[in-house]
Write a protein that holds these residues in place. Structure first.
Motif, PDB file in Angstrom:
ATOM      1  N   ARG A 268       0.855  -1.175   0.000  1.00  0.00           N
ATOM      2  CA  ARG A 268       0.000   0.000   0.000  1.00  0.00           C
ATOM      3  C   ARG A 268       0.893   1.227   0.000  1.00  0.00           C
ATOM      4  N   ARG A 269       0.414   2.234  -0.638  1.00  0.00           N
ATOM      5  CA  ARG A 269       1.111   3.491  -0.696  1.00  0.00           C
ATOM      6  C   ARG A 269       1.641   3.848   0.697  1.00  0.00           C
ATOM      7  N   LEU A 274      -3.979   2.845   8.511  1.00  0.00           N
ATOM      8  CA  LEU A 274      -4.095   3.239   9.898  1.00  0.00           C
ATOM      9  C   LEU A 274      -3.143   2.454  10.759  1.00  0.00           C
ATOM     10  N   GLY A 275      -2.402   3.141  11.526  1.00  0.00           N
ATOM     11  CA  GLY A 275      -1.515   2.613  12.556  1.00  0.00           C
ATOM     12  C   GLY A 275      -1.104   1.165  12.381  1.00  0.00           C
ATOM     13  N   GLU A 280       6.121  -2.509   9.950  1.00  0.00           N
ATOM     14  CA  GLU A 280       6.284  -3.866   9.481  1.00  0.00           C
ATOM     15  C   GLU A 280       6.050  -3.936   7.988  1.00  0.00           C
ATOM     16  N   ARG A 281       4.967  -3.300   7.570  1.00  0.00           N
ATOM     17  CA  ARG A 281       4.614  -3.345   6.166  1.00  0.00           C
ATOM     18  C   ARG A 281       5.695  -2.688   5.336  1.00  0.00           C
ATOM     19  N   GLU A 282       6.158  -1.565   5.848  1.00  0.00           N
ATOM     20  CA  GLU A 282       7.160  -0.836   5.100  1.00  0.00           C
ATOM     21  C   GLU A 282       8.437  -1.653   4.946  1.00  0.00           C
ATOM     22  N   GLN A 283       8.823  -2.296   6.027  1.00  0.00           N
ATOM     23  CA  GLN A 283      10.030  -3.132   5.971  1.00  0.00           C
ATOM     24  C   GLN A 283       9.856  -4.268   4.986  1.00  0.00           C
ATOM     25  N   ASP A 311      -4.950   1.168  -7.465  1.00  0.00           N
ATOM     26  CA  ASP A 311      -4.838   2.596  -7.143  1.00  0.00           C
ATOM     27  C   ASP A 311      -4.194   2.854  -5.790  1.00  0.00           C
ATOM     28  N   ILE A 312      -4.234   1.862  -4.895  1.00  0.00           N
ATOM     29  CA  ILE A 312      -3.647   2.132  -3.588  1.00  0.00           C
ATOM     30  C   ILE A 312      -2.217   1.618  -3.461  1.00  0.00           C
ATOM     31  N   LEU A 313      -1.685   1.108  -4.566  1.00  0.00           N
ATOM     32  CA  LEU A 313      -0.335   0.566  -4.483  1.00  0.00           C
ATOM     33  C   LEU A 313       0.712   1.670  -4.445  1.00  0.00           C
ATOM     34  N   ASP A 314       1.768   1.379  -3.756  1.00  0.00           N
ATOM     35  CA  ASP A 314       2.879   2.317  -3.711  1.00  0.00           C
ATOM     36  C   ASP A 314       3.483   2.428  -5.108  1.00  0.00           C
ATOM     37  N   PRO A 315       3.619   3.644  -5.597  1.00  0.00           N
ATOM     38  CA  PRO A 315       4.142   3.802  -6.967  1.00  0.00           C
ATOM     39  C   PRO A 315       5.526   3.185  -7.125  1.00  0.00           C
ATOM     40  N   ALA A 316       6.246   3.059  -6.031  1.00  0.00           N
ATOM     41  CA  ALA A 316       7.610   2.510  -6.115  1.00  0.00           C
ATOM     42  C   ALA A 316       7.620   1.104  -6.706  1.00  0.00           C
TER      43      ALA A 316
END
Ligand code: ADP
Ligand code: MG
Ligand code: ZN
Length: 613
Positions: A268-269, A274-275, A280-283, A311-316
């Motif tokens: 997700r972008r 939310l919190g 964790e997700r980012e890692q 549409d909610i995916l991180d563009p990276a």
């Protein structure tokens, strides 16, 4: 430290058993017989000494407190901590109850078992977290086994493209990938660049997983599948460790396919959601990107991912060298639905009165999974009723019985609705075709999207122009108005189906007046307040930054802009009324037209005119 990771440490299992044990202990206390009393209950018990059959007092090491354990005549055993041992003894002496006195019992194994367990588990987690965080190292290696990817190597079924009905476009796009997986060397010696990552986008049940499996099956390579939501654990670092592990395994068995279902759970972008397990997700996502950047194109690993929310995916993750190929898996059109039904009817006995052709026509908007489910329910229905074969009645029943019944039956679209949608979408399409600065038409569809739209018209994606011209914006508005106009022309009435279109038109018109300085009367002044998604009227009204007079001028300008677009668009559609009718008829039959099929209508329309003159 050089240690080959022991392959078969079953730490996760060990852990799961421990955890289960602990839960059982907590829920079902070992000493069921010793139920702890409240002070009040204790008083009641002591008031009826005749019911006490045995008593024991465990004195504590220091102080006056003691454990009082009583066995009651009804077989219950109760205990309570009493603040003053002497007092209780007196009391028992008075009532004539005999009792045993002991020092505080050495903690029995069962007493302390939960504690010991708790300690072990806590310890374990600390280890694990340290391991996962500290990058490399022997400890990490071992502990990362906990984060061992849950990827399942699937050999089951060996799905082939022939098991995927319809989806001709999608299969065509993926053939190349199959070829590559079959002969990775051939491609790499040629220096061909093959996508590393392919993202499949489509509603649930449209066959994304099936398609990915079929790619692996066709190529005859291993298929690792894992779900994005599996990655996202409560504990920081586990997800990343899993990703690392998954790719390690994949590299050993390349060429292969790694399939990540529900990738939106990890990708997700950033900075949204939310919190919770944010870090964790980012890692996990970062690790995924690192892995994808890390393996060379020719290593023979293709990562496929599925999502229904692109549409909610991180563009990276969509950057070149990552998931740079997108395959849209749409809901099946009428032909594909028939094929899917036929495919799943292959191993079922259907009676004469079942008309799959008709069934396919009344199930617009159903996904492959819906259709499969429908037939399956019908088969169950027939079995229960002890029939030889599935009757059309069973299918009717299945409609009602399954989830499809209650919730989606309403999706069985009436002929009238389909016609309205067909005209509406053709209205857009004609304008896309006729106007230079938008379009051309790529696909027109009257298959419900499942997200509420009755159909859609998709222009060929536009070039990323740096500057959007005024004409372009005008054309975009006109195209958006086309749907409503067509409805109005044909039915002499309008529907609520154009609300999204109207929203878009309003947004563009407002932006032109208030942001882009494209209105003479308002001039080059920016009236936008907080980004473009705010409901501007509200904002302005409340901030009182602008005069009421200016507000009304803005309104007038927006209005007249839209009105003139409307008039121009209407003229164009009227001019192509014949195309409107033909396209509608075709859509009613096929549900989906390609750009070429649509363009052909214009040619035949022209030649028709010529012939009649
Ligand atoms: P998704 O991954 O998009 O949610 P799946 O691939 O899990 O969908 O599809 C679920 C089931 O629906 C499949 O196992 C299959 O039985 C059926 N199905 C979906 N699409 C098709 C299709 N095009 N052809 C045949 N069966 C399909
Ligand atoms: Mg799936
Ligand atoms: Zn529309």
């Amino acid at each position: 430290m050089n240690n080959k990771r022991p392959q078969n440490i079953k730490i996760p299992w060990f852990f799961i058993i421990l955890l289960a044990g602990m839960i059982i202990l907590l829920l079902v206390p070992f000493r069921v017989m010793s139920e702890r009393l409240t002070a009040n209950e204790l008083r009641q018990v002591l008031d009826r000494p005749e019911e006490i059959s045995q008593a024991a007092i465990e004195l504590s090491q220091e102080g006056m407190a003691a454990e009082l354990i009583l066995e009651l005549s009804d077989g219950r055993s109760v205990k309570a901590t009493v603040p003053d041992a002497m007092e209780v003894m007196d009391r028992l002496d008075q009532t004539g109850v005999d009792y045993m006195i002991s020092g505080m019992a050495e903690t029995s194994f069962f007493d302390s078992f939960p504690m010991v367990l708790m300690a072990i588990i806590t310890f374990f987690f600390i280890f694990m977290l340290m391991g996962a965080r500290s990058g490399a190292g022997g400890m990490n290696q071992r502990m990362a086994n906990f984060g061992k990817s849950r990827a399942r190597l699937s050999t089951e079924g060996n799905v082939k493209f022939s098991d995927v009905a319809g989806m001709e476009e999608e299969k065509k796009e993926l053939k190349e990938v199959v070829e590559f997986l079959r002969h990775p060397l051939r491609f790499s010696t040629m220096g061909a660049r093959i996508p590393k990552g392919i993202i499949l986008v489509g509603s649930p049940g449209t066959g994304k997983t099936l398609l990915a499996k079929a790619v692996a099956g066709e190529a005859g390579v291993p298929f690792y599948s894992i779900s994005g939501s599996d990655f996202v654990e409560m504990y920081v670092g586990v997800g990343a460790a899993r990703v690392r592990d998954l790719f390690e395994e994949a590299k050993r068995t390349s060429p292969c396919i790694v399939f990540i279902d529900e990738i939106d759970a990890v990708a997700r972008r950033r900075g949204t959601g939310l919190g919770g397990s944010h870090d964790e997700r980012e890692q996990t996502l970062n690790q995924l990107l690192v892995e994808m950047d890390g393996f060379a194109q020719n290593q023979g690993i293709i990562v496929m991912a599925a999502t229904n929310r692109v549409d909610i995916l991180d563009p990276a993750i969509m950057r070149p060298g990552r998931f740079d190929r997108k395959v849209t898996v749409g809901r099946p059109d009428v032909r594909a639905r028939k094929q899917i039904l036929e495919l799943h009817a292959r191993n079922k006995r259907l009676s004469e009165d079942v008309d799959l052709e008709r069934l396919s026509r009344t199930t617009a908007g159903f996904t492959g999974a819906d259709l499969e489910n429908l037939l399956n329910e019908a088969a169950i229905e027939a079995t229960i009723d002890g029939r030889e074969a599935i009757s059309s009645n069973d299918i009717e029943e299945a409609f009602i019985k399954t989830g499809i019944g209650t919730e989606k039956r309403s999706r069985v679209i009436s002929e009238r609705d389909r016609r309205i949608t067909a005209y509406h979408e053709t209205g857009h399409a004609i304008l896309f075709h006729e106007l230079e600065d938008v379009g051309p038409v790529h696909i027109i569809s009257i298959i419900p999207t499942g997200e509420g739209a009755a159909g859609y018209t998709m222009p060929v994606p536009e070039k990323d122009d740096m500057h959007v011209t005024r004409t372009q914006l005008i054309h975009m508005m006109m195209a958006a108005l086309g749907g409503r106009i067509a409805e109005e022309l044909v039915f002499n009435d309008i529907t609520t189906g154009a609300s999204q279109d109207i929203k878009q038109v309003t947004k563009i018109a407002r932006a032109m007046v208030m942001q882009y300085g494209m209105s003479d009367k308002v001039g080059m002044i920016n009236y936008e307040e907080n980004g473009d998604d705010v409901f501007l009227g509200y904002d302005i009204a409340h901030n009182k930054t602008y005069s009421d007079k200016m507000l009304s001028i803005i309104d007038d300008e927006v209005r007249s802009l839209v009105d003139s677009c409307y008039a121009d668009a209407k003229a164009i559609i009227i001019r192509h009324r014949d195309v409107l009718e033909k396209s509608c008829a075709l859509l009613m039959e096929k549900e989906k037209l390609t750009g070429e099929e649509f363009d052909a209508l214009f040619i035949s329309a022209c030649s028709g005119e010529n012939a009649s003159e």
